[in-house]
Design an enzyme around this catalytic site. Structure first.
Site, PDB file in Angstrom:
ATOM      1  N   ARG A 143       0.972  -0.686  -0.163  1.00 42.45           N
ATOM      2  CA  ARG A 143       0.146  -0.091   0.580  1.00 42.45           C
ATOM      3  C   ARG A 143       0.876   1.658  -0.080  1.00 42.45           C
ATOM      4  O   ARG A 143       0.477   2.123   0.461  1.00 42.45           O
ATOM      5  CB  ARG A 143      -1.187  -0.169   1.151  1.00 42.45           C
ATOM      6  CG  ARG A 143      -2.756  -1.111   1.144  1.00 42.45           C
ATOM      7  CD  ARG A 143      -2.620  -0.797   2.317  1.00 42.45           C
ATOM      8  NE  ARG A 143      -3.382   0.126   2.877  1.00 42.45           N
ATOM      9  CZ  ARG A 143      -2.359   0.601   4.218  1.00 42.45           C
ATOM     10  NH1 ARG A 143      -1.965   0.357   4.289  1.00 42.45           N
ATOM     11  NH2 ARG A 143      -3.057   2.039   4.497  1.00 42.45           N
ATOM     12  N   LYS A 144       2.136   0.757  -0.026  1.00 42.51           N
ATOM     13  CA  LYS A 144       2.738   2.172  -0.409  1.00 42.51           C
ATOM     14  C   LYS A 144       2.563   3.011  -1.801  1.00 42.51           C
ATOM     15  O   LYS A 144       3.528   2.868  -2.400  1.00 42.51           O
ATOM     16  CB  LYS A 144       4.613   2.215  -0.006  1.00 42.51           C
ATOM     17  CG  LYS A 144       4.654   1.053   1.255  1.00 42.51           C
ATOM     18  CD  LYS A 144       5.869   1.028   1.615  1.00 42.51           C
ATOM     19  CE  LYS A 144       6.218   0.558   3.046  1.00 42.51           C
ATOM     20  NZ  LYS A 144       7.209   0.406   3.579  1.00 42.51           N
ATOM     21  N   THR A 145       1.781   3.814  -1.972  1.00 40.64           N
ATOM     22  CA  THR A 145       1.679   3.989  -2.920  1.00 40.64           C
ATOM     23  C   THR A 145       1.393   6.039  -3.113  1.00 40.64           C
ATOM     24  O   THR A 145       1.098   5.925  -1.853  1.00 40.64           O
ATOM     25  CB  THR A 145      -0.090   3.535  -3.575  1.00 40.64           C
ATOM     26  OG1 THR A 145      -0.982   3.524  -2.715  1.00 40.64           O
ATOM     27  CG2 THR A 145       0.236   1.920  -3.767  1.00 40.64           C
ATOM     28  N   THR A 159       6.891   0.318  -6.090  1.00 45.37           N
ATOM     29  CA  THR A 159       5.760   1.717  -6.371  1.00 45.37           C
ATOM     30  C   THR A 159       6.477   2.893  -5.739  1.00 45.37           C
ATOM     31  O   THR A 159       6.181   3.644  -6.505  1.00 45.37           O
ATOM     32  CB  THR A 159       4.155   1.663  -5.631  1.00 45.37           C
ATOM     33  OG1 THR A 159       4.904   0.679  -4.563  1.00 45.37           O
ATOM     34  CG2 THR A 159       3.058   0.376  -5.752  1.00 45.37           C
TER      35      THR A 159
END
Length: 286
Positions: free
Chosen positions: A137-139, A272
C-alpha cells in the site's frame, strides 16, 4: 491483459475527473487562446526509453472521457516491451482536446511504465521458483489504482488493495492489542460477527511470534525484516499450514535467495515508491 477488478469504470471516472479538474480548472487558456475550435490534428505517443509499456488502455479511456470523438489507434499494448523510437499510439481529432489531455496522459503512462518495467525486472528474478512478487500500500495518494494496475501489467501480483479487503495485523496492532493470540482471536470474531470474507495476516518479527501466529491459525504469516537464515527456519516451522510472506527492506539482489527459502510471497514497497518514470512524449504528427 484484462483490467484488474479494482480498476472499475467508476474508479477510473473519478480519478480522471479529479485529475482533469486539478489541471484545467476554468480552462486550458494556452490552448483556447491559440488553437481554433474546429482544428483537427493527430499526435503520436513516442517511446524515448526502452521499457515495459503501461497505461495504454488508461490513455485511451482518458482521451475518450475528455472527448468521445477522439480516435485512438494503438500499436503497442500494455505489458509489451517497447524500444526507443517506437510509436505506442496515434490519437486523431480535435487539436484542443489532444493538447488539453497531453500532460495527464504522459504523467500516467510515464509513471505506470516505470512501475511495470521495474516489476518485470524483479519478477524475472523469481522465474523457476513458486514464490510470487507482491506490491504494497506504499502508493501515491489518489493514484493507487494506476500504480497497482501497473504492477499487474509488469507481471507482479497485487497485495490487498486497501484497508478494507484484508485484515493485516502489523506490529503496532499487536503492540497496542497486547498479543498475537488475542489480536487474531478478536479479528476472527469480528469477521464472523460482521459476515466478512477476509483473510487474516499477522506480521511477525522473530520465530517465537511465528509459533504464536501459527497456533492462533492466521491465514498468512508475514516474516518482517528477518534475515534469510531465520526466514528459512520460519518457513520450515510453518510447513505449509498457511501462506508466508517475506517483507521489509527487500532489494532486487535478495530476491533469488529469499525465494529459495520456499516462502509463498515476497512483498516490496519499492515497486511503487522507487520506480523511475519512463521517458515518453506526445508529438504532433506533421
Amino acid at each position: 491483459m484484462k483490467r484488474p477488478s479494482y480498476a472499475t469504470d467508476k474508479a477510473l471516472k473519478t480519478f480522471i475527473k479529479n485529475a482533469l479538474e486539478e489541471d484545467i480548472q476554468d480552462g486550458d487558456h494556452s490552448t483556447l487562446s491559440t488553437i481554433p475550435a474546429d482544428l483537427k490534428q493527430s499526435a503520436k505517443l513516442l517511446v524515448k526509453q526502452d521499457c515495459i509499456l503501461a497505461g495504454v488502455e488508461l490513455a485511451e479511456i482518458i482521451f475518450k472521457t475528455f472527448d468521445k470523438d477522439l480516435k485512438v489507434e494503438i500499436f503497442i499494448k500494455d505489458g509489451s516491451a517497447a524500444k526507443v523510437g517506437d510509436i505506442a499510439l496515434i490519437v486523431t481529432g480535435s487539436a484542443r482536446s489532444i493538447l488539453s489531455t497531453e500532460r495527464l496522459i504522459l504523467n500516467c503512462m510515464q509513471r505506470m511504465s516505470g512501475i511495470a518495467t521495474l516489476t518485470h525486472d524483479w519478477d524475472s528474478r523469481l522465474v523457476g521458483s513458486k514464490t510470487k512478487l507482491l506490491d504494497t500500500r506504499k502508493t501515491t495518494p489518489n493514484f493507487r489504482v494506476c500504480e497497482k494496475w501497473a504492477v499487474a501489467i509488469g507481471g507482479g501480483t497485487n497485495h490487498r488493495y486497501g484497508l478494507y479487503d484484508m485484515i493485516m495485523l502489523k506490529d503496532n496492532h499487536i503492540d497496542y492489542n497486547g498479543s498475537i493470540t488475542n489480536a487474531v482471536k478478536m479479528a476472527k470474531d469480528y469477521v464472523k460477527k460482521n459476515k466478512k470474507k477476509l483473510k487474516i495476516e499477522v506480521e511477525t518479527r522473530n520465530l517465537e511470534e511465528v509459533k504464536e501466529a501459527l497456533k492462533a491459525k492466521a491465514d498468512r504469516i508475514m516474516l518482517d525484516n528477518m534475515n534469510v537464515s531465520m526466514m528459512k527456519q520460519a518457513v520450515e516451522l510453518i510447513n505449509g499450514a498457511c501462506e508466508s510472506e517475506a517483507s521489509g527492506g527487500i532489494t532486487r539482489d535478495m530476491l533469488k535467495e529469499i525465494a529459495s527459502t520456499g516462502v509463498t510471497y515476497i512483498s516490496a514497497g519499492a515497486l511503487t515508491h522507487s520506480a523511475e518514470n519512463i521517458d515518453l512524449s506526445l508529438k504532433a504528427v506533421k
